[in-house]
Every structure is written in C-alpha cells, then in structure tokens.
Design a protein around this motif. Sequence first.
Motif, PDB file in Angstrom:
ATOM      1  N   VAL A  23       0.443  -1.078   0.383  1.00 34.44           N
ATOM      2  CA  VAL A  23      -0.300   0.259  -0.139  1.00 34.44           C
ATOM      3  C   VAL A  23       0.588   1.389  -0.220  1.00 34.44           C
ATOM      4  CG1 VAL A  23       0.425  -0.060   2.594  1.00 34.44           C
ATOM      5  CG2 VAL A  23      -1.595   1.119   1.097  1.00 34.44           C
ATOM      6  N   GLY A  75      -5.370  -1.865   1.336  1.00 38.42           N
ATOM      7  CA  GLY A  75      -4.496  -1.873   1.967  1.00 38.42           C
ATOM      8  C   GLY A  75      -4.838  -2.617   3.241  1.00 38.42           C
ATOM      9  N   PRO A  96      -7.921   6.856  -2.186  1.00 38.72           N
ATOM     10  CA  PRO A  96      -8.935   6.504  -1.100  1.00 38.72           C
ATOM     11  C   PRO A  96      -8.839   4.618  -1.310  1.00 38.72           C
ATOM     12  CG  PRO A  96     -10.253   7.503  -2.360  1.00 38.72           C
ATOM     13  CD  PRO A  96      -8.802   8.364  -3.051  1.00 38.72           C
ATOM     14  N   LEU A 142       1.122   3.605  -3.024  1.00 34.87           N
ATOM     15  CA  LEU A 142       0.886   5.039  -3.260  1.00 34.87           C
ATOM     16  C   LEU A 142       2.011   5.946  -3.258  1.00 34.87           C
ATOM     17  CD1 LEU A 142      -0.967   5.414   0.535  1.00 34.87           C
ATOM     18  CD2 LEU A 142      -2.509   5.673  -1.998  1.00 34.87           C
ATOM     19  N   ILE A 184      -6.000   2.732  -0.398  1.00 39.63           N
ATOM     20  CA  ILE A 184      -5.699   2.941   0.891  1.00 39.63           C
ATOM     21  C   ILE A 184      -6.913   2.078   2.012  1.00 39.63           C
ATOM     22  CG2 ILE A 184      -6.305   3.634   3.461  1.00 39.63           C
ATOM     23  CD1 ILE A 184      -5.455   6.965   1.907  1.00 39.63           C
TER      24      ILE A 184
END
Length: 506
Positions: A344, A429, A423, A348, A426
């Motif tokens: 994750v 993850g 998002p 990102l 996230i």
Amino acid sequence: MKFKLPFNKKQTHNVEEKTNVDAKMITPSMVGFIQQVKDATHNPFDLIIKSIPPNLTIIYIDNLVKDQALNEHIISNLQNKHYETPETIKDALSVPEVNISGQLEKTIESIIHGSVLMHLDGYPQAVIANITTRESRSLAAPENESQVIGAQVGFNESLSTNISLIRRYIASSDLCNEKFTIGKRTNTSVALLYMNGIANDQMINSLRQRITSLELDALIDSAVLSEMIDDNSLSVFPQMLLTERPDRFCDGLLNGKLGLIVDGSSMAIICPQSFVEFFQSQEDQNLRWHIATFARLLRFTAILLSVFLTPIYVGALTFHYEVIPQAFLVPLSESRALVPFPPVFEALLLEFIIELLREAGARLPTKIGQTIGIVGGIVIGTAAVQAGITSNILLIFVALSALASFTTPSYMMGNVIRLIRFPIIILAGFWGFYGIMLAFCFILIHLLRQSSMGAPYLSPFYPPRLKDMRNSIIRMPIPFTAKRPTLTRPKNEEKFNPQPIKPEKS
C-alpha cells in the motif's frame, strides 16, 4: 447538499439599498454631472472628458471604445453644431445602439462597459452610445478536447464571438438567448441559451432562478458558476459539462439541453449531464458506429483499469495471494524481494510521483513540460526500481492506470478518476478486496443520489430507460437515434424521420 435559494435579511437590505441608488438621478448642471461621474468611478486616470462648444460634454473611458467609431460617428457629427435637446443629439448620431437615460447608475454602468456619455448642459439626461471594443485572442483549435474528424475551432474569451459561433451552427429563430449580469464588482455578462420548442420549460425556469438568486462580488470563470449552481456542490463529481467545443455545445442544445456562456471564459457549460455522457466524445458522432463503439468501450475499460487496477494489486499482495496465478508468483516475488515497504505504501508513493510529474508538466511551458514528463518518468521510475523502493511490476500497473485516466474526454471528470483512486488504494491496503467493494458501493450509492438540474445522474441505467441505453455505452447507427434522450425531458422527442431513404427505381 441540494440547491437552495439564499434568502436572508441582508439580501432584503441590499435590495432596498439598490432601489435607493436607482433613484439617484443625473444633475442638469454640466459641472455637477462631470463631478458625479468622477465620484462614481473614483476619477480613474483613463477617464476622458471632452467639451464640445457651446454646451456639450463627452465622457468615456479610454481603451474601452473604438477610436475610429468615436471620431467618425460621434465627434465629427457633433462638432460645430448647436443642440437644444438630448433627442436631437440622438438623432444626429450614426451609431446603431443609442439610448437616453436619466438614472446615474445606468449611465455609470454603461460607461464602464465601453459606452460614450454625452451630456447637454441644463438637461437631467445623458445620451449613451455603445461603441464598445473588446480585446480577445483569435479563434484556434480546442486544446483540451482535440479530435481528428470534425470542426477544428474552439471558443475564446469573447461572449459575442462565442455566440456568433453558435449561431453559425444553429441558424434558427428558435435559438433563445437570455443575458444576465452577475457580480456586484465585476458585472460579468452571462448568456443562457436554449432551443425554443425543444428545451423543457421547468428546467429553463429552474436554471434562470438559480442564476438570478446568486449574490456574488465577482465571477471570473464558468467553472465557478457551474459549481455554484450545481445540485450538489459538495460532490467531487461534476454535474455540468464544461466544454470548449462549439459543435458539442450546439449538439447539446439540439438535444434539449441548456447552455451557459460566461464573458471572459473560454469554457461553456452544458446541463443537464449524466455520468455516462462525460465519457462520450463529440468525435463519436463523426465516426462510423463500429469504430465509435469500439472507442467508447475502450474508454470505459480504461476507466475501470485506472480506478481498480492498482487497488487490486495492493489487495492481492496484502491479503489474497490465492487469486494470483501460480506461474506469476515467482516473478512477482523476485520483483518485490528488495522492496522494504508494504504494497500500500509502495503504490501510494508511485501514484504520488505520477501525479507530481503530471502537475509539473501541466504548469511548466509546453516544450519544457513535455520533456519533464517523459524524461522525469523514465529516470525516476528506473531509479526507483534499481534502488529497491518499488517493484517493476507495480511500476507498470501504475503507469497503465495513469495512461488510462487520460482517455476521459472531460478534463474535470479525468481529475475525479485520478483522485478517487487514492482512497480505494488505502482501503485495499487495510481490508483487501473487501475494502475495494466497500469503496465501490460507497461511490455507487453516492452516484445514485446525485442529480443534474433535477435529472437522474446515472440515467439511463437508473432509473432504467431501455431506449436510451442503446446509445450510451454503445454508439448506435444514426437511423436508431431519431429520438432525443429522455434525460432532458424535451418537448419534441423526434429529431428526424427514422425511415430509410428508398432508392428510386429507374
């Protein structure tokens, strides 16, 4: 947040104050009138005041009027002559738009917009001649909505030029054009356009009410206006389309939609707009339906890849190894052997770098921006893989997702697609595929609640309209598109006769 009419005590006070200003009249004295204009405009350095004997005064703002028209049609006609009333001055001018007003606010507003004031000593009126000149760039091809087949001209920042482009496409008396002025300090002109006999009256009245109820100090661009009159201005998804193409604007008007053009902005507003229409290009109408359908399917596939490809990678590596094919596990594990970060964080970081390169390329000059985007992406990507910060497989996925997001014809919707990816990554993850499904359900519920000018945002899929579904994701042949979409609730549904032309027998 649904649209609500702003009304408060301050609004009532402003209306009363405006009424008092309207009641202020022009003084008959020449000296008093000159002082009134100076006080109202704060005596700017470009305020030109000329006296024409024996009793006439001309006032205008330099660089806002046409010098040739001023000299040939006003000054040359008024010199060395005696005038008794403002009506005789009006009759002597060879200017198409000439008015007489006794209200001070109207005369001040007209001189700011580029008119010439003529005051006759002893009369409480002023003659207003409109000889406005506006500097604008020449017409050019649209930069953000380019196409190969079709018109190669886009809107510019001049309201009159943009309206003339529209009238070139729609040479009909049914084309209605209403003008509004928004902004207490900018006095920005806004034009509302629609087709009489096609556009829905309820939508016209609703949009007209939203525009007139706005109380703003300034309006600079059409994007600000669209956000202020949206059904839900808090949503990340745009409910009105911003376009710089006159052909797409006119196509929307002919389908029963409403259009707004803001003076000083090169982007026009089209509403109502459904979610699916943001991914349709005007070029689809010019291509054969087979090719246009393939292009649309390619765009919708690209959107799914852009939003969900990286989150699926993160969710599979974090929680769901069983979904990865066995033959792919070995190269995947070798690729991530030197990466110390969880998937994750790795994803990102790469997404942030891609967005950073895109923003830098957009803000820098064109030639430098292209170089930064290409060279920076290659150098940073290669260095990140060699340093063990990220895996080369994820680098491919992130680059593919970024490339897929650029296929969206609408720039505003393309930004939304890139934003909602963060998002979802996230959530993937934290909860894997369950987090992806949670994000998908949240986005779907949010879209189901949205509307554009009261029309359902997910039309024609919710509520289901089978006839409109045929020409949404798939571009049907022209004979099957004889009816206008029900999204706009048009008065006249028929666009043309769907019966094919039969060849005459010799």
